[in-house]
Structures are given as C-alpha cells and as structure tokens.
Design a protein around this motif. Structure first.
Motif, PDB file in Angstrom:
ATOM      1  N   THR A 153      98.389  61.432  50.107  1.00 44.95           N
ATOM      2  CA  THR A 153      98.965  60.130  49.219  1.00 44.95           C
ATOM      3  C   THR A 153     100.727  59.343  50.056  1.00 44.95           C
ATOM      4  OG1 THR A 153     100.207  60.983  47.722  1.00 44.95           O
ATOM      5  CG2 THR A 153      97.719  59.748  47.403  1.00 44.95           C
ATOM      6  N   VAL A 154     100.777  58.741  50.574  1.00 40.23           N
ATOM      7  CA  VAL A 154     102.307  58.160  50.804  1.00 40.23           C
ATOM      8  C   VAL A 154     102.755  57.064  49.949  1.00 40.23           C
ATOM      9  CG1 VAL A 154     101.646  56.756  52.463  1.00 40.23           C
ATOM     10  CG2 VAL A 154     103.835  57.846  52.957  1.00 40.23           C
ATOM     11  N   SER A 155     104.315  57.460  49.685  1.00 35.25           N
ATOM     12  CA  SER A 155     104.978  55.594  48.195  1.00 35.25           C
ATOM     13  C   SER A 155     106.054  55.558  49.688  1.00 35.25           C
ATOM     14  CB  SER A 155     105.035  56.282  47.614  1.00 35.25           C
ATOM     15  OG  SER A 155     103.625  57.005  46.057  1.00 35.25           O
ATOM     16  N   LEU A 156     106.237  54.443  48.977  1.00 32.81           N
ATOM     17  CA  LEU A 156     107.562  53.686  49.808  1.00 32.81           C
ATOM     18  C   LEU A 156     108.041  53.285  48.119  1.00 32.81           C
ATOM     19  CD1 LEU A 156     109.557  52.849  51.673  1.00 32.81           C
ATOM     20  CD2 LEU A 156     108.217  51.041  52.158  1.00 32.81           C
ATOM     21  N   GLN A 157     108.980  53.457  47.839  1.00 36.42           N
ATOM     22  CA  GLN A 157     110.558  53.502  46.636  1.00 36.42           C
ATOM     23  C   GLN A 157     111.361  52.376  47.466  1.00 36.42           C
ATOM     24  OE1 GLN A 157     109.417  53.173  43.224  1.00 36.42           O
ATOM     25  NE2 GLN A 157     111.454  51.706  42.706  1.00 36.42           N
ATOM     26  N   MET A 158     110.990  50.919  46.818  1.00 34.47           N
ATOM     27  CA  MET A 158     111.431  49.741  48.055  1.00 34.47           C
ATOM     28  C   MET A 158     112.422  49.705  46.467  1.00 34.47           C
ATOM     29  SD  MET A 158     108.965  48.007  50.068  1.00 34.47           S
ATOM     30  CE  MET A 158     108.142  47.202  48.622  1.00 34.47           C
ATOM     31  N   ASN A 159     114.015  49.154  46.463  1.00 38.77           N
ATOM     32  CA  ASN A 159     114.815  48.786  45.661  1.00 38.77           C
ATOM     33  C   ASN A 159     115.572  47.481  46.375  1.00 38.77           C
ATOM     34  OD1 ASN A 159     113.748  50.996  43.985  1.00 38.77           O
ATOM     35  ND2 ASN A 159     115.273  52.247  44.577  1.00 38.77           N
ATOM     36  N   ASN A 160     116.834  47.510  45.345  1.00 35.41           N
ATOM     37  CA  ASN A 160     118.033  46.155  46.050  1.00 35.41           C
ATOM     38  C   ASN A 160     117.030  45.764  46.607  1.00 35.41           C
ATOM     39  OD1 ASN A 160     119.757  44.792  45.433  1.00 35.41           O
ATOM     40  ND2 ASN A 160     120.654  46.457  47.559  1.00 35.41           N
ATOM     41  N   LEU A 161     115.840  45.005  46.528  1.00 36.11           N
ATOM     42  CA  LEU A 161     115.253  44.514  47.533  1.00 36.11           C
ATOM     43  C   LEU A 161     115.598  42.317  47.603  1.00 36.11           C
ATOM     44  CD1 LEU A 161     111.306  44.793  45.698  1.00 36.11           C
ATOM     45  CD2 LEU A 161     112.085  45.393  48.992  1.00 36.11           C
ATOM     46  N   VAL A 170     104.065  41.299  55.520  1.00 36.69           N
ATOM     47  CA  VAL A 170     103.247  42.188  55.284  1.00 36.69           C
ATOM     48  C   VAL A 170     103.327  44.074  55.706  1.00 36.69           C
ATOM     49  CG1 VAL A 170     100.991  42.841  55.561  1.00 36.69           C
ATOM     50  CG2 VAL A 170     101.492  40.634  55.188  1.00 36.69           C
ATOM     51  N   TYR A 171     103.433  44.771  54.363  1.00 39.50           N
ATOM     52  CA  TYR A 171     103.704  45.990  54.387  1.00 39.50           C
ATOM     53  C   TYR A 171     101.845  46.315  54.964  1.00 39.50           C
ATOM     54  CZ  TYR A 171     108.468  44.980  52.991  1.00 39.50           C
ATOM     55  OH  TYR A 171     110.347  44.752  53.239  1.00 39.50           O
ATOM     56  N   TYR A 172     102.352  47.340  55.907  1.00 35.53           N
ATOM     57  CA  TYR A 172     100.769  48.794  55.893  1.00 35.53           C
ATOM     58  C   TYR A 172     101.415  49.775  56.577  1.00 35.53           C
ATOM     59  CZ  TYR A 172      99.313  43.786  58.611  1.00 35.53           C
ATOM     60  OH  TYR A 172      99.003  42.773  58.700  1.00 35.53           O
ATOM     61  N   CYS A 173     100.342  50.555  55.731  1.00 36.32           N
ATOM     62  CA  CYS A 173     100.620  52.486  55.901  1.00 36.32           C
ATOM     63  C   CYS A 173      99.941  52.436  57.295  1.00 36.32           C
ATOM     64  CB  CYS A 173      99.029  52.427  54.326  1.00 36.32           C
ATOM     65  SG  CYS A 173      99.302  54.460  54.621  1.00 36.32           S
ATOM     66  N   TYR A 174     100.441  53.885  57.800  1.00 32.45           N
ATOM     67  CA  TYR A 174      99.839  53.981  58.201  1.00 32.45           C
ATOM     68  C   TYR A 174      99.991  55.702  58.038  1.00 32.45           C
ATOM     69  CZ  TYR A 174     101.122  56.069  63.164  1.00 32.45           C
ATOM     70  OH  TYR A 174     100.076  57.021  64.281  1.00 32.45           O
ATOM     71  N   ALA A 175      98.913  56.533  59.192  1.00 32.27           N
ATOM     72  CA  ALA A 175      98.801  57.718  59.376  1.00 32.27           C
ATOM     73  C   ALA A 175      98.040  57.903  60.805  1.00 32.27           C
ATOM     74  CB  ALA A 175      97.808  58.056  58.768  1.00 32.27           C
ATOM     75  N   GLY A 176      98.229  59.480  61.292  1.00 36.27           N
ATOM     76  CA  GLY A 176      97.611  59.170  62.850  1.00 36.27           C
ATOM     77  C   GLY A 176      99.231  60.582  63.491  1.00 36.27           C
ATOM     78  N   SER A 213      96.530  66.559  57.306  1.00 27.89           N
ATOM     79  CA  SER A 213      97.878  66.704  56.451  1.00 27.89           C
ATOM     80  C   SER A 213      98.743  66.741  57.256  1.00 27.89           C
ATOM     81  CB  SER A 213      97.909  67.917  54.927  1.00 27.89           C
ATOM     82  OG  SER A 213      97.697  68.945  55.886  1.00 27.89           O
ATOM     83  N   SER A 214      98.949  66.976  59.127  1.00 27.06           N
ATOM     84  CA  SER A 214      99.579  67.606  59.619  1.00 27.06           C
ATOM     85  C   SER A 214     100.128  65.700  60.157  1.00 27.06           C
ATOM     86  CB  SER A 214      98.880  67.954  60.866  1.00 27.06           C
ATOM     87  OG  SER A 214      98.387  67.725  61.009  1.00 27.06           O
ATOM     88  N   TYR A 215      99.364  64.887  60.294  1.00 27.60           N
ATOM     89  CA  TYR A 215     100.004  63.409  60.548  1.00 27.60           C
ATOM     90  C   TYR A 215     101.280  62.934  59.666  1.00 27.60           C
ATOM     91  CZ  TYR A 215      95.207  63.019  61.954  1.00 27.60           C
ATOM     92  OH  TYR A 215      93.669  62.817  62.865  1.00 27.60           O
ATOM     93  N   VAL A 216     101.594  62.992  60.749  1.00 25.50           N
ATOM     94  CA  VAL A 216     102.702  62.205  60.442  1.00 25.50           C
ATOM     95  C   VAL A 216     102.050  60.511  59.396  1.00 25.50           C
ATOM     96  CG1 VAL A 216     104.392  60.205  61.251  1.00 25.50           C
ATOM     97  CG2 VAL A 216     103.651  62.652  62.602  1.00 25.50           C
ATOM     98  N   MET A 217     102.809  60.283  58.789  1.00 22.48           N
ATOM     99  CA  MET A 217     102.640  59.050  57.395  1.00 22.48           C
ATOM    100  C   MET A 217     103.691  58.384  57.800  1.00 22.48           C
ATOM    101  SD  MET A 217     100.396  60.760  54.445  1.00 22.48           S
ATOM    102  CE  MET A 217      99.480  59.413  54.777  1.00 22.48           C
ATOM    103  N   GLY A 218     103.916  56.549  57.760  1.00 16.70           N
ATOM    104  CA  GLY A 218     104.969  55.827  57.481  1.00 16.70           C
ATOM    105  C   GLY A 218     104.114  54.216  56.706  1.00 16.70           C
TER     106      GLY A 218
END
Length: 116
Positions: A77-85, A92-98, A30-35
C-alpha cells in the motif's frame, strides 16, 4: 498484472487535510517505486510524490512541507497525507506503481477538490 485501487477523494475546504490510500494486488512487487500523480483540468499529469522500496522520497516543490508519502511493503500500500490544502491542489490523483519507463501501473484516479 497489477491492480491499484485508490481510496475515495473528496471535497475539502482550503486549509483542510485529506489522506489518500492505494492498495496494490496481483503481481505487484515490493521493489516497485510507488507514488502519486495528479492531473488538473487542462493540464498535464505531474508527479506529486514518490517513494522507493527503501523509503527514499521525492516531492513536487509546491507540496513540500504539506504532503507526506508513506508505504507498507508487506501490504503493498501507499498513502498520501495532504495537509494545508489549497485550491491549486484540486485535481484527479492517480496512484502509481512500477519501474519508470519499463513497467507502469496506474490506479483509476480519484477526484480531490479544494474549495470553500
């Protein structure tokens, strides 16, 4: 080892919205940065949004005010809400953790296409 599984992206019309989710499993902490990063054709992968374990966030300038990142430290989990695209968000969107530069984990990538 850490596994990151992203939700499916998709095709969205300009001005539309889409939510991406990523679930972490294995030795994730849970200490990992996520993005989220993204990579458009012929371009380098760039950081879109990041969130630390205490909820601090940072965004790519071009998505500020349109995208919102969130995380659940219990569910990893990590989420990305994208509006007004807009079409420039196509990538291509990549999830990151670490831990940047020391321990990096990536999802498999999911395609987001913004087009009419």
């Amino acid at each position: 080892q850490v596994q990151l599984v992203e939700s499916k992206g998709g095709l969205v019309q300009p001005g539309g919205s889409l939510r991406l989710s990523c679930a972490g499993s294995g030795s994730i902490r849970s200490s990992y940065v996520m993005g989220w990063y993204r990579q458009a054709p012929g371009k380098q992968r760039v950081l879109v949004a990041v969130i630390t374990s205490d909820g601090s966030t940072n965004y790519l300038d071009s998505v500020k005010g349109r995208f919102t990142i969130s995380r659940d430290n219990v569910k990893n989990t990590v989420s990305l809400q994208m509006n007004n695209l807009n079409p420039e968000d196509t990538a291509v969107y990549y999830c990151y953790a670490g831990i940047w530069g020391k321990l990096d984990y990536w999802g498999q990538g999911t395609q987001v296409t913004v087009s009419s």
